[in-house]
Design an enzyme around this catalytic site. Structure first.
Site, PDB file in Angstrom:
ATOM      1  N   ASP A 150      69.356  46.437  93.275  1.00 61.79           N
ATOM      2  CA  ASP A 150      69.998  46.501  91.964  1.00 61.79           C
ATOM      3  C   ASP A 150      69.733  45.214  91.195  1.00 61.79           C
ATOM      4  O   ASP A 150      70.188  44.135  91.588  1.00 61.79           O
ATOM      5  CB  ASP A 150      71.502  46.712  92.137  1.00 61.79           C
ATOM      6  CG  ASP A 150      72.204  47.058  90.829  1.00 61.79           C
ATOM      7  OD1 ASP A 150      71.535  47.070  89.781  1.00 61.79           O
ATOM      8  OD2 ASP A 150      73.412  47.324  90.859  1.00 61.79           O
ATOM      9  N   ASP A 345      67.060  47.935  83.645  1.00 67.60           N
ATOM     10  CA  ASP A 345      67.992  48.047  84.767  1.00 67.60           C
ATOM     11  C   ASP A 345      67.434  48.996  85.817  1.00 67.60           C
ATOM     12  O   ASP A 345      67.069  50.128  85.506  1.00 67.60           O
ATOM     13  CB  ASP A 345      69.354  48.552  84.259  1.00 67.60           C
ATOM     14  CG  ASP A 345      70.408  48.612  85.345  1.00 67.60           C
ATOM     15  OD1 ASP A 345      70.418  47.720  86.209  1.00 67.60           O
ATOM     16  OD2 ASP A 345      71.225  49.545  85.328  1.00 67.60           O
TER      17      ASP A 345
END
Length: 467
Positions: A150, A345
């Site tokens: 992430d 992202d």
């Protein structure tokens, strides 16, 4: 005189023919528009759909500091199959929740993200990443653990024994008491950061991270030997050893945080890798990609870089200038993107566009795809197609233009979200308002070598990083 003219004419025709052949050869047969931009891609419908696990074709397989990236829910996943897997609706709802949380951190939706009140670890840190995992080694002797990656999270953590509250995971839970290299961090050490909701257990540093969906991890902040590959070892790596964890699904052992924060793996390995990493997300859940730490000069030659901004210690900012579809720039007013913050992202699935930009994209895409049968909408997607009777389709190219003269021509798998052959949808969603933060999601990043030169403040895109 006439003969000379004919000879000149024939030479000109020969030169033109050779020039055309050279263009076709160099561009591998892709149709090109008058400005040299690719106008369409022809692809098989089967390539858009899951299949059995495919062998790796990653160009990074020989790099010494590379981890294999696998889709968590795909057939290549090292995780045990969830007996109650999330369906597409649930997956997309979780994605929507992550988007809402990221946008809730924005300042007016256009001036970047607010810095967290916590010095190093925000009290809330987004959502557990949903899609991609890597397997690392931890401890002495080495125990292999599969963690979700992430770019929007700072802390690397895993579940640890003795578990006071742990969710089910596929691999044995890490037991620090059986590792020769594990050590707790003192609460008085400068290595013990000021966490959003931290406290100490005696003199031992603790952490507590709460994600936006109310899932959480809490335990000891400690050091351990992290093994990336047998030849790439990080000693005294700071991580969270979580004994109280909840709200997560999918069977992974935890998370590896790639944001730009002093406790993230990017900062902790700065002396070794220069705050430089890259990844390639595979084209489908049946394929494999990679995550690489450090610079590889062989891979950089085909990479084009756009400026990278740090809109907070948690998110990487980029600047989108426009979108071209089918070789024509979409009629999006320059003010729609100019002055607007955007983040890239790895944990958000779908790209969120300003409504004005999405409307122009959708209209042009539907016009180019008019010969194909449309299918019912799949929330949140409103432009879906039934390709069940097609073996191959021709898709208009979609090119994102970023600051610095960087054009990214999306892979066909980066254009669609596929539920099934009879419901393949345009993988973009409109924000609620043009002023909302734009998020460049992981579907659109597929097959590209996405390079984060954090120290150099550059983000790179290289085509065909994996398949």
């Amino acid at each position: 005189m006439e003969g000379s003219f004919l000879r000149v004419l024939n030479r000109a025709r020969l030169f033109l023919s050779l020039h055309i052949l050279m263009i076709c050869f160099m561009h591998k047969g892709y149709p090109y528009g008058v400005e040299g931009k690719i106008t369409s891609h022809t692809t098989s419908v089967s390539s858009l759909l899951p299949s059995s696990c495919l062998p790796s074709t990653s160009k990074a397989s020989t790099r010494k500091s590379t981890l294999e990236v696998i889709h968590k829910r795909g057939p290549c996943s090292p995780l045990a199959q969830d007996p109650n897997p999330l369906n597409h609706t649930e997956i997309l709802l979780r994605d929507e929740s992550r988007v809402k949380w990221i946008q809730s951190q924005s300042s007016n939706g256009s001036d970047g993200l607010k810095a967290s009140a916590a010095v190093s670890l925000p009290a809330k840190a987004g959502f557990m990443a949903q899609d991609y995992v890597v397997t690392i080694g931890l401890g002495t002797p080495t125990k292999h653990l599969t963690l979700e990656i992430d770019t929007g999270s700072p802390l690397t953590w895993t579940q640890c024994k003795p578990c006071k509250s742990c969710y089910p995971q596929s691999e044995p839970i890490f037991n620090p008491s059986r590792s020769l290299s594990y050590a707790n961090i003192s609460c008085h050490s400068t290595s013990c950061p000021h966490f959003g909701t931290s406290e100490c257990a005696g003199s031992t540093c603790l952490y507590h991270i709460l994600y936006g969906d109310q899932s959480s991890s809490a335990g000891f902040f400690a050091t351990e030997k992290l093994t990336i590959t047998p030849t790439e070892v990080i000693n005294n790596f700071k991580f969270g050893c979580g004994e109280n964890n909840g709200g997560f699904t999918g069977g992974s052992a935890g998370l590896i945080g790639l944001s730009n924060d002093k406790i993230s793996i990017v900062e902790q390995t700065a002396a070794k890798y220069g705050k430089y990493f890259s990844y390639c997300l595979p084209s489908s859940t049946s394929s494999r990609g990679h995550l690489t730490f450090g610079k590889d000069d062989r891979a950089v030659s085909s990479v084009r870089f756009t400026p990278l901004s740090m809109v907070s210690s948690q998110f990487y900012g980029i600047r989108i200038l426009g979108i071209t579809l089918g070789g024509k720039r979409l009629p999006i007013p320059s003010t729609v993107f100019s002055g607007r913050a955007a983040v890239i992202d790895s944990g958000t699935t779908i790209t969120l566009l300003p409504p004005t930009a999405y409307s122009a994209l959708r209209t042009a895409f539907r016009n180019k795809m008019a010969k194909y049968k449309m299918a019912p909408a799949l929330t949140p997607f409103d432009t879906c197609y039934d390709f069940s009777k097609e073996s191959k389709i021709t898709v208009p190219s979609i090119i994102f233009s970023f600051a610095g003269g960087v054009d990214v021509d999306l892979d066909p798998n980066g254009i669609f979200y596929s539920e099934k052959a009879s419901q393949v949808c345009l993988a973009f969603v409109a924000n609620r308002a043009d002023s909302d933060l734009v998020i460049y999601g992981n579907v659109q990043q597929k097959t590209f070598e996405v390079v984060y030169d954090v120290a150099g403040r550059k983000l790179g895109f290289g085509p065909n990083g994996c398949s």
